[in-house]
Motif scaffolding. Structure first.
Motif, PDB file in Angstrom:
ATOM      1  N   LEU A  30      40.355 -65.877   4.324  1.00 27.47           N
ATOM      2  CA  LEU A  30      40.024 -64.838   4.759  1.00 27.47           C
ATOM      3  C   LEU A  30      40.865 -63.744   5.849  1.00 27.47           C
ATOM      4  N   ARG A  35      31.727 -78.554   6.175  1.00 29.18           N
ATOM      5  CA  ARG A  35      31.412 -78.665   5.189  1.00 29.18           C
ATOM      6  C   ARG A  35      30.096 -77.152   5.041  1.00 29.18           C
ATOM      7  N   THR A  51      30.119 -69.878  -6.695  1.00 31.08           N
ATOM      8  CA  THR A  51      30.054 -69.459  -6.005  1.00 31.08           C
ATOM      9  C   THR A  51      29.581 -68.423  -5.407  1.00 31.08           C
ATOM     10  N   GLY A  52      29.928 -67.776  -6.475  1.00 26.24           N
ATOM     11  CA  GLY A  52      29.877 -65.763  -5.442  1.00 26.24           C
ATOM     12  C   GLY A  52      31.038 -65.477  -4.769  1.00 26.24           C
ATOM     13  N   MET A  53      31.997 -66.199  -4.799  1.00 28.86           N
ATOM     14  CA  MET A  53      33.635 -66.340  -3.451  1.00 28.86           C
ATOM     15  C   MET A  53      34.141 -64.995  -3.693  1.00 28.86           C
ATOM     16  N   LEU A  55      28.089 -60.972   2.475  1.00 21.14           N
ATOM     17  CA  LEU A  55      27.949 -60.285   1.222  1.00 21.14           C
ATOM     18  C   LEU A  55      26.438 -61.668   1.843  1.00 21.14           C
ATOM     19  N   GLU A  56      26.022 -61.456  -0.203  1.00 18.61           N
ATOM     20  CA  GLU A  56      24.883 -62.546  -0.264  1.00 18.61           C
ATOM     21  C   GLU A  56      25.830 -63.689   0.448  1.00 18.61           C
ATOM     22  N   ASN A  65      37.926 -72.952   7.417  1.00 21.43           N
ATOM     23  CA  ASN A  65      38.784 -73.078   6.444  1.00 21.43           C
ATOM     24  C   ASN A  65      38.591 -71.957   5.858  1.00 21.43           C
ATOM     25  N   HIS A  66      37.198 -71.482   5.869  1.00 23.93           N
ATOM     26  CA  HIS A  66      36.562 -70.164   4.969  1.00 23.93           C
ATOM     27  C   HIS A  66      36.944 -68.927   5.841  1.00 23.93           C
ATOM     28  N   LYS A  86      25.728 -66.201   0.145  1.00 30.06           N
ATOM     29  CA  LYS A  86      25.990 -68.061  -1.038  1.00 30.06           C
ATOM     30  C   LYS A  86      27.490 -67.870  -1.667  1.00 30.06           C
ATOM     31  N   ALA A  87      28.371 -66.240  -0.345  1.00 28.59           N
ATOM     32  CA  ALA A  87      29.641 -65.647  -1.831  1.00 28.59           C
ATOM     33  C   ALA A  87      30.724 -66.989  -1.049  1.00 28.59           C
ATOM     34  N   VAL A  88      30.477 -68.281  -0.126  1.00 31.49           N
ATOM     35  CA  VAL A  88      31.344 -69.188  -0.065  1.00 31.49           C
ATOM     36  C   VAL A  88      30.993 -70.273  -0.754  1.00 31.49           C
ATOM     37  N   HIS A  89      32.502 -70.930  -0.797  1.00 28.65           N
ATOM     38  CA  HIS A  89      32.977 -72.522  -1.690  1.00 28.65           C
ATOM     39  C   HIS A  89      31.533 -73.191  -0.663  1.00 28.65           C
ATOM     40  N   PRO A  90      30.777 -74.375  -0.920  1.00 26.87           N
ATOM     41  CA  PRO A  90      29.997 -75.213   0.051  1.00 26.87           C
ATOM     42  C   PRO A  90      31.120 -76.423   0.114  1.00 26.87           C
ATOM     43  N   GLY A  91      31.898 -76.578  -0.625  1.00 29.32           N
ATOM     44  CA  GLY A  91      32.981 -78.525  -0.098  1.00 29.32           C
ATOM     45  C   GLY A  91      34.286 -77.484   1.149  1.00 29.32           C
ATOM     46  N   ARG A  92      34.432 -75.902   1.428  1.00 28.43           N
ATOM     47  CA  ARG A  92      35.318 -75.686   2.131  1.00 28.43           C
ATOM     48  C   ARG A  92      34.540 -75.831   3.938  1.00 28.43           C
ATOM     49  N   THR A 150      42.026 -76.245   0.295  1.00 28.53           N
ATOM     50  CA  THR A 150      40.737 -76.682   1.696  1.00 28.53           C
ATOM     51  C   THR A 150      39.680 -76.951   0.340  1.00 28.53           C
ATOM     52  N   VAL A 151      39.649 -77.589   0.201  1.00 27.68           N
ATOM     53  CA  VAL A 151      38.976 -77.985  -1.184  1.00 27.68           C
ATOM     54  C   VAL A 151      39.163 -79.028  -1.902  1.00 27.68           C
TER      55      VAL A 151
END
Lengths: 307, 277
Positions: free
Chosen positions: A97, A124, B107-109, A79-80, A92-93, A82-88, B39-40
């Motif tokens: 999943l 990160r 974040t769109g997550m 997907l786009e 871990n992402h 940016k569908a990810v948390h920037p802090g992870r 994890t954040v």
């Protein structure tokens, strides 16, 4: 295989996707091409069951995406970015999943390796460049080793090496018999990657054909002929059943035969040629022409600027 | 002679059982949310803040107020002080609850989440379970830590509170329960507004500002609105003796609070289910 039929999405009075039908077959790369705002991303979100169609339906391998028992093992999607948390961290992402679909953690390290992010796996994601983010998105898509791969604008933000990597990856996945559906707004990129094309503009399907058919049909070519004996040359060529159009000055545009043969034909008749050139309009031009009416926002062309 | 076309592909039942692929269930969704939760950094910060503020401020206040509480002019029950820090620590619970939902939208997550687990009810249930379990455990642990850290100062002045005293043990567990409920309330509001700052403003405003101001309304109806505000109804269970005599009984108040949380959560679920991600 992805099958969309009469797929429609409206937001209030605005129709983003207007009753489109197409089939994405396994074993080849299907390019999903259209200018920005044509409805590509909306369509892809409907494929993944994220947006609900206003009308029509779309199935993946014969059923709705949401009905898949383990969707990530069946369909992998970029997907786009940016569908990810920037802090992870990247790892871990992928770990969470993988957990959703019961995918073993070993596969996480495998896909990290595959996309070349092993060394930064514990960093990160917020620190990643656009290209690294895209690679992570592709790792997500491949996590479940799916039969169907959906990539939304995968080459966005990639450097030339990365673009070539994505292109080869898409081709390899298709060669393995997977269904590969890649969206892009770049015709030049699709020409190198896709076997089949679905072109949309303003939410409608403008073309649905093989890449070679698209080239044959839309990328017009002709042979430019200049001669001091323009009239005689035109007569000779017409007598051989060729399509000859006279353009300004002494220019003839000939279709129906390749340049060497035209040269020989003219020579046999004892006529002179000053110029003989194959002119091929680019696929980019063909795409522009096809979608010209459906581009949402045109850049204004100031009057008086020579083009 | 006519040739019968041979179909090149074999039709397979899409619902067939593929060997080696286990159909993921709720436990997988729960595990994924658990990994996601821890994890954040915002989770670690919120939990640490909750504990340090909740236990630390309780100890500090017990130390500072012990002498006053033992004096003849004391007009507050010493038991009200053993969970004092939780009044501020609840901010951390609200932040954590809101972030669990709104950070996914920011974040769109959320798209990755719902593509991986199309059952939106399962996603919400897993989130709620991870959040409330964590807040209950941390909230209860914080209350006990504050009690064991602060009570010796009270004992020194002869106004110590025993765990067996009326309502003290209930306040310990009640602190965990209130933190869990408050976090869930913030998460539910987050589902409705999908925006961190908006969710925090609404919940903190409702609990800390509006909740106190409605007591200024005149008459019996003003008093009742005050009693029923979520922060007022829910918090009584978290203290052994209340500073505010207007509050409902602890368990009655908590039941009202949970009812309110349930309504907002149901609304949040309906929005999650029907809206595009």
């Amino acid at each position: 295989m992805i099958v969309a039929s009469g797929l429609t999405k409206t937001y209030g009075s605005k129709t983003a996707v207007d009753g489109i039908s197409f089939t994405v077959e396994p074993g080849r790369v299907t390019g999903f091409l259209g200018p920005n705002g044509a409805g590509k991303s909306t369509t892809m979100r409907m494929v993944l069951g994220l947006d609900r169609p206003t009308a029509g339906s779309v199935t993946v391998n014969g059923r709705r995406y949401a009905d898949s028992p383990a969707p990530l093992r069946e369909v992998g999607a970029l997907l786009e970015a940016k569908a990810v948390h920037p802090g992870r961290s990247a790892r871990n992402h992928l770990r969470w999943l993988a957990a959703t679909n019961g995918i073993p953690v070993g596969r996480v390290d495998e896909v990290l390796d595959l996309v070349g992010l092993t060394e930064v796996a514990r960093q990160r994601v917020g620190k990643f460049s656009l290209g690294m983010g895209q690679r992570l998105g592709i790792a997500v898509a491949l996590l479940g080793d799916p039969r169907v791969v959906v990539l939304d604008e995968p080459v966005n933000g990639l450097d030339p090496e990365g673009i070539r990597w994505v292109r080869n990856l898409a081709r390899r996945l298709a060669a393995e018999g997977r269904t590969v559906f890649v969206s892009s707004h770049l015709m030049s990129e699709m020409a190198l990657t896709a076997d089949h094309l679905v072109v949309i503009g303003r939410g409608r399907v403008l073309a649905d054909c093989s890449m070679s058919d698209f080239i044959a049909e839309h990328a017009a070519s002709y042979v430019l002929v200049r001669s001091p004996q323009r009239g005689e040359v035109a007569d000779v060529l017409r007598r051989h059943g060729l399509d000859v159009a006279v353009h300004e000055d002494d220019e003839l545009r000939v279709q129906g035969l390749d340049a060497p043969s035209i040269g020989e034909l003219v020579g046999k008749n004892g006529l002179y040629l000053h110029e003989l050139t194959l002119v091929r309009s680019s696929l980019e031009d063909a795409f522009m022409t096809l979608t010209a009416d459906s581009v949402e926002y045109h850049a204004a062309t100031p009057a008086g600027i020579a083009r | 002679m006519t040739m019968t076309p041979i179909s090149r592909t074999v039709e397979l039942d899409p619902n067939r059982n593929v060997p080696g692929i286990r159909r993921p269930g709720f436990s997988d969704t729960l595990r994924a949310e658990w990994i996601k939760f821890w994890t954040v950094r915002s989770t670690q910060w919120s939990v640490a803040t909750l504990f340090v503020m909740g236990a630390g401020l309780t100890v500090l206040v017990c130390w500072a107020a012990a002498g006053e509480l033992a004096s003849e002019t004391a007009d507050e029950a010493a038991a009200a002080f053993v969970t004092w820090g939780l009044m501020l620590a609840q901010i951390a619970a609200v932040v954590l609850g809101a972030m669990v939902v709104t950070s996914e939208y920011g974040t769109g997550m959320i798209r990755a989440t719902l593509a991986a687990t199309p059952s939106r009810g399962a996603v919400l249930a897993a989130k709620a379970l991870v959040l409330t379990t964590t807040l209950f455990v941390v909230g209860t642990a914080t209350a006990f830590a504050g009690y064991f850290g602060g009570n010796p100062f009270l004992e020194n002045e002869g106004v110590g509170v025993a765990l067996s005293d009326d309502g003290v043990l209930r306040a310990m567990v009640g602190s965990g329960l209130y933190m869990a409920g408050l976090g869930l309330f913030a998460a539910a509001v987050g589902l409705l507004v999908r925006h961190t700052a908006a969710a925090l403003s609404i919940v903190l405003g409702l609990v800390f500002v509006v909740g106190n101001m409605v007591f200024l309304l005149p008459g019996a109806w003003g008093e009742w609105i005050g009693k029923l505000m979520p922060g007022n109804a829910g918090s009584a269970v978290s203290s052994a003796a209340s500073f505010n005599p207007m509050l409902l009984d602890p368990w009655v108040g908590y039941a009202v609070f949970i009812g309110e949380v349930a309504v907002v959560l149901l609304a949040g679920y309906l929005v999650l289910r029907s809206r595009d991600a």
